[in-house]
Structure formats: structure tokens, C-alpha cells
Scaffold this active site. Structure first.
Site, PDB file in Angstrom:
ATOM      1  N   GLY A 248       0.825  -1.205  -0.013  1.00  0.00           N
ATOM      2  CA  GLY A 248      -0.199  -0.054  -0.073  1.00  0.00           C
ATOM      3  C   GLY A 248       0.896   1.294   0.167  1.00  0.00           C
ATOM      4  N   GLU A 286       4.699  -6.244   0.249  1.00  0.00           N
ATOM      5  CA  GLU A 286       3.914  -6.689  -0.803  1.00  0.00           C
ATOM      6  C   GLU A 286       3.386  -5.325  -1.636  1.00  0.00           C
ATOM      7  OE1 GLU A 286       0.592  -8.691   0.665  1.00  0.00           O
ATOM      8  OE2 GLU A 286       1.739 -10.511   1.197  1.00  0.00           O
ATOM      9  N   PRO A 287       4.374  -4.549  -2.270  1.00  0.00           N
ATOM     10  CA  PRO A 287       4.109  -3.371  -2.989  1.00  0.00           C
ATOM     11  C   PRO A 287       3.494  -3.712  -4.489  1.00  0.00           C
ATOM     12  CG  PRO A 287       6.305  -3.991  -3.383  1.00  0.00           C
ATOM     13  CD  PRO A 287       5.891  -4.922  -2.260  1.00  0.00           C
ATOM     14  N   GLY A 288       2.397  -2.789  -4.456  1.00  0.00           N
ATOM     15  CA  GLY A 288       1.711  -3.088  -6.291  1.00  0.00           C
ATOM     16  C   GLY A 288       1.923  -1.508  -6.581  1.00  0.00           C
ATOM     17  N   CYS A 356     -21.387   6.937 -21.509  1.00  0.00           N
ATOM     18  CA  CYS A 356     -22.668   7.520 -20.904  1.00  0.00           C
ATOM     19  C   CYS A 356     -23.311   7.382 -19.558  1.00  0.00           C
ATOM     20  CB  CYS A 356     -24.030   6.671 -21.930  1.00  0.00           C
ATOM     21  SG  CYS A 356     -23.990   7.421 -23.466  1.00  0.00           S
ATOM     22  N   GLU A 357     -21.982   7.737 -18.698  1.00  0.00           N
ATOM     23  CA  GLU A 357     -22.214   7.954 -17.390  1.00  0.00           C
ATOM     24  C   GLU A 357     -21.999   9.272 -16.886  1.00  0.00           C
ATOM     25  OE1 GLU A 357     -23.562   5.692 -15.201  1.00  0.00           O
ATOM     26  OE2 GLU A 357     -23.654   3.844 -16.661  1.00  0.00           O
ATOM     27  N   TYR A 385      -3.528  -0.532 -11.303  1.00  0.00           N
ATOM     28  CA  TYR A 385      -5.263  -0.814 -11.360  1.00  0.00           C
ATOM     29  C   TYR A 385      -5.933   0.235 -12.242  1.00  0.00           C
ATOM     30  CZ  TYR A 385      -3.916  -2.437  -6.807  1.00  0.00           C
ATOM     31  OH  TYR A 385      -3.256  -3.214  -5.690  1.00  0.00           O
TER      32      TYR A 385
END
Length: 410
Positions: A248, A286-288, A356-357, A385
Site C-alpha cells: 500500500g 507486498e508493493p503494487g 454514457c455515465e 489498477y
């Protein structure tokens, strides 16, 4: 520009380059939307973290890349070549890691709401599983004396926003589903003894993309985890081999945000482990986000520039189906006009997508060099991500991925 990094993102002649490649030429060659990852930046980020762990003085340490952040094969191969390992969350991720060349001993699995099929798959491997529920331990059919881990919810959550916070009982209006709560870890110990497993690892993960003042809040979580480790050793009668610190670790999204203090952080972690008698335990991180977020950009093309109700809207050929971080998490991402990074004439613009949102917005009232239809924009900090969460909503294409330097061979 605050985000410029030598050898990574640079401005030459008022044009954006990633590595040695002009971004506009990449966009024209490969089409848009396109994610571009600089493998050299991934390498630099990995080596910086490895150096910080080494200098902190841990007896043994491992970097397990959280591949859910970005599972591009070239990124995974870069991590493997550097000596890194894998943090996986699903059988599919495990299978891809195998294809890239990682073995069972290189993989830690930390999933949630695991099905019987998931558990059956894992029981046929030698992968270390960090169980995050009592149910998954009960339903797991591993051989006696198999080494297992526990994901503990230490009661402390830290994330850039509520939706990326994974510790504590609830964050704002959101209940937290992850981990075994502190008041139930003894039940987990009972199950481990009952099934003749060996508790090898204690793990926690507080949330994603935290830095700045939030770093200080990590240490109460670590102290709670070490309390559980001490209880486990007293209860089970043997040493806990591994302390998994989770990940994180964040990256700055704007000029006002600081870099993550890697060296000081891991030095303080080592002090905590020494004080509690765990100084000789193996440490896993656990780096992402830290490894890949700032290594990637999303390049889009402007198709519409138009005033509506007093606002200038800049429409582009991608939407929240391609990159949902601004819509899902309300994250701030820097937007760069690739062919005119800086200009005397500026405009305050809202950058929107083609889905279309109502929430399909990348940036609101952002000062930019005057934008014209046909220009290319780069959305920064898109390496984590992004493409892994892309989809074909509205039957729109989710784009493609390109890496630089370009891989050798066919």
C-alpha cells in the site's frame, strides 16, 4: 514540472517523452487509448525499495509484487529478473505467474471470500496461503504440517480514500471485509492446531496508496500485529518464521504530496521488530502501487472541445471503462497535453470521457495549456489498477498496452 523524472517522464521541446520515446508518436503508431509503461521506472522503483530494506538491516527479506496492480507480462518478467516474487489473489493470477516463470516458492497467496474451487486449487500447490477468514481455514484440505499464514485485521486502516482502506471494522459508511479480527485470532489458532498445520506467517494489509502524515498511523497497526505474533508463539509453542508487512506504499499524485519515506519507514519497522523479539524473522513486503503506478501513463486523444453552461469540456476517446480511478475513487491524476506541455495561453477545462455515465470525468476545472481537437493528453499515475480493471462497458474498446524500452525478440 514536478512530475518530471530523468530517464522516465521528461519534456523536450515542449513535448512529453516517456523513456526515450515521444508520447505523441507512440499514440499515432499504436492508436488511443493506450497505456504506456516504462520498464526502467519499474526497475528503479524496485531497486530503491530493495536498497531501503537492505539498509534497514533485516536478516532476511523478500519483495512480493502485488500483481493485481498490473499483470502485464513484461512488467512481471521485469520483476522476476530483478529477483522479486509475487503476491497473488486468485488462481488466475497464480497461473499467469507460473507462465512467466515464478514457482510455488516465489508466490504468496492472500485472497478473500475464497470458494471451494479456489481452496481446492491451492491445496494442490505448495504456495503459502494467508487465510483471511476462519471459514477458509475450515474448508481448506491441505496436508498435515503444511505451512500456512493468517491475514490479521489489526483494527487500523489507512488508505488514500475510504474505498482503498482495508483495515479496521468500518471506514466511514463502509464495513471492512478483510482479515481475521483481533478478537477471533485464538479461534484461528484452534483451527490450525486441529488440522495439524504450521503457522508460518502473520500478515496484515492496512490499505492502498498512503503516504505523508498517514505513514505514522501504520505503526500502531504493526504493534498490534506483533502482539498477535507473540500470542501465537506462546500458544503454539514455536517461532513465527515470517512477518508480512503488506503493502500500500503510496506515490504522489500532485505537487503537494510527498514521496513515500522508504528508508526511514523500514528503519522504524526494524526497530519495532527488534524491540518485540522478532528481529530475526523474515520480512515480506507486498508493493503494487509503489512499483508501477508512476511508471505508467494513459494516452488519449481529444475529440471535442466545447463550452457548455459556462464550462469548457474536453472530450476524449476513453472513459471510465478504460481508467476508473477518478470515477471510482475520486483520485486526482495529473493531466498533460503531450504536444504542448506548457504554453502561455491556458484554459480551465473539465476533461470527460466517452461513456454514457455522469461520473465519467477525469478532471474537473483543471488549468491546462489551450487544448485543441486532435491533441493527445497523458493521464499520469496510471500504471496501477488501470488496464487490469478495464472493461468493454458501452461496448467501447478498453485500449491496449505498450511497454518501453521495446522488448527484444518477436
Amino acid at each position: 514540472m514536478w512530475w518530471e523524472r530523468m530517464g522516465h517522464l521528461t519534456v523536450r521541446g515542449n513535448e512529453l517523452f516517456i523513456g526515450e520515446e515521444p508520447v505523441v508518436e507512440l499514440a499515432r503508431k499504436y492508436g488511443t487509448p493506450v497505456y504506456v509503461y516504462n520498464l526502467k521506472r519499474v526497475e528503479d522503483n524496485y531497486l530503491r525499495m530493495a536498497d531501503a530494506l537492505r539498509k534497514a538491516g533485516f536478516k532476511e527479506w523478500e519483495i512480493h509484487y502485488a500483481m493485481k496492480a498490473n499483470n502485464n507480462v513484461h512488467v512481471l518478467e521485469t520483476i522476476r529478473e530483478l529477483g522479486g516474487k509475487i503476491d497473488a489473489t486468485s488462481p488466475g493470477e497464480v497461473k499467469l505467474a507460473w507462465e512467466v516463470g515464478f514457482g510455488d516458492g516465489d508466490i504468496i497467496f492472500t485472497g478473500t471470500s475464497l470458494s471451494n474451487g479456489d481452496l481446492e486449487f491451492l491445496s494442490g500447490t505448495e504456495i503459502l496461503v494467508n487465510f483471511d477468514s476462519l471459514s477458509s481455514i475450515r474448508r481448506f484440505r491441505g496436508e498435515p504440517f503444511r505451512k500456512v499464514g493468517l491475514r490479521v485485521n489489526t483494527g487500523v486502516g489507512i488508505g488514500r480514500v475510504e474505498k482503498t482502506t482495508t483495515g479496521g471494522s468500518e471506514i466511514g459508511s463502509l464495513p471492512v471485509k478483510f482479515g481475521i479480527p483481533l478478537n477471533r485470532v485464538d479461534e484461528a489458532f484452534d483451527l490450525i492446531e486441529e488440522k495439524d498445520y504450521t503457522l508460518s506467517c502473520l500478515h496484515h494489509h492496512v490499505g492502498s496508496d498512503w503516504t505523508g502524515p498517514k505513514v505514522e498511523r501504520y505503526f500502531p497497526a504493526l504493534r498490534n500485529l506483533l502482539d498477535v505474533a507473540a500470542r501465537a508463539e506462546e500458544r503454539l509453542g514455536y517461532r513465527i518464521e515470517t512477518i508480512d508487512l503488506g503493502g500500500g506504499y503510496g506515490v504522489p499524485h500532485s505537487e503537494d504530496e510527498p514521496e513515500f519515506p522508504l528508508y526511514d519507514f523500514f528503519s522504524r519497522v526494524k526497530e519495532h521488530l527488534d524491540e518485540r523479539g522478532f528481529g530475526r524473522a523474515k520480512v515480506i513486503v507486498e508493493p503494487g502501487t509503489y512499483l508501477v503506478s508512476d511508471a505508467g501513463i494513459l494516452v488519449v486523444q481529444v475529440n471535442t472541445v466545447e463550452e457548455k453552461n459556462g464550462r469548457i469540456f474536453v472530450g476524449v476517446d476513453a472513459g471510465l471503462n478504460v481508467f476508473n480511478s477518478p470515477a471510482l475513487y475520486n483520485y486526482y491524476h495529473e493531466v498533460v497535453v503531450c504536444n504542448r506541455v506548457a504554453a502561455e495561453e491556458t484554459v480551465t477545462a473539465t476533461v470527460v470521457g466517452n461513456i454514457c455515465e455522469s461520473g465519467d470525468i477525469f478532471a474537473v476545472d483543471r488549468p491546462l495549456p489551450k487544448v485543441e481537437e486532435g491533441d493527445y493528453l497523458a493521464i499520469l499515475n496510471a500504471g496501477a489498477y488501470g488496464y487490469v480493471m478495464a472493461n468493454n462497458y458501452n461496448l467501447r474498446p478498453k485500449g491496449r498496452e505498450v511497454v518501453v524500452p521495446f522488448p527484444e525478440g518477436p
